[in-house]
Design an enzyme around this catalytic site. Sequence first.
Site, PDB file in Angstrom:
ATOM      1  N   LEU A  76      14.578   2.495 -42.302  1.00  0.00           N
ATOM      2  CA  LEU A  76      15.284   2.636 -43.573  1.00  0.00           C
ATOM      3  C   LEU A  76      16.768   2.957 -43.422  1.00  0.00           C
ATOM      4  O   LEU A  76      17.437   3.296 -44.397  1.00  0.00           O
ATOM      5  CB  LEU A  76      14.592   3.685 -44.445  1.00  0.00           C
ATOM      6  N   CYS A  77      17.289   2.849 -42.202  1.00  0.00           N
ATOM      7  CA  CYS A  77      18.719   3.066 -41.981  1.00  0.00           C
ATOM      8  C   CYS A  77      19.506   1.826 -42.374  1.00  0.00           C
ATOM      9  O   CYS A  77      19.086   0.706 -42.106  1.00  0.00           O
ATOM     10  CB  CYS A  77      18.998   3.378 -40.510  1.00  0.00           C
ATOM     11  N   HIS A  78      20.653   2.057 -42.979  1.00  0.00           N
ATOM     12  CA  HIS A  78      21.543   0.957 -43.341  1.00  0.00           C
ATOM     13  C   HIS A  78      22.293   0.470 -42.098  1.00  0.00           C
ATOM     14  O   HIS A  78      22.684   1.282 -41.261  1.00  0.00           O
ATOM     15  CB  HIS A  78      22.585   1.434 -44.369  1.00  0.00           C
ATOM     16  N   ASP A 129      15.357   7.262 -17.139  1.00  0.00           N
ATOM     17  CA  ASP A 129      14.949   5.997 -16.525  1.00  0.00           C
ATOM     18  C   ASP A 129      15.601   5.789 -15.165  1.00  0.00           C
ATOM     19  O   ASP A 129      14.943   5.364 -14.212  1.00  0.00           O
ATOM     20  CB  ASP A 129      15.304   4.830 -17.446  1.00  0.00           C
TER      21      ASP A 129
END
EC number: 4.6.1.17
Length: 165
Positions: A76-78, A129
Amino acid sequence: MSGKLTHIDQTGAANMVDVGSKDETERQAVAEGAVRMKPETLALILEGNAAKGDVIGTARLAGIMAAKRTSDLIPLCHPLMLTKVAVEIEPDENLPGLRVRALARLKGRTGVEMEALTAASVTCLTIYDMAKAVDRHMEIGSIRVIEKSGGKSGDWAVSDPASMR
């Protein structure tokens, strides 16, 4: 701060907030995180002897790239036109490990906390990583927003930045 969840509509369904009527303002957020590791692992990274190469440089770039892709990762991030993303990685022998600080900035209609958090998180994940072959006991933690400015809710900062370290 409002007690209402802005991404949930009256029926309980998730929705993307409409920011079209908001004023554009300068907005900035800073997030931090840390990767705890063995002292030998920290030394290996700082000496530039990790098998996968330049851990700090690669992690910094990964964090910057991640901030730019936040809307692809968080539903839901713009999508935002970031004007600045900066990632700092500092050794902390007391941890022992690396502390990460990520800044995101823009002139826009919505905040950049998620972009700063994504940058800090992916920076920490990249460190993990690149060093996991020599230290599987590394621990990622303390990821949080420590300050934000701009927007309707105004400026905010953690009162005690060391409180969760």
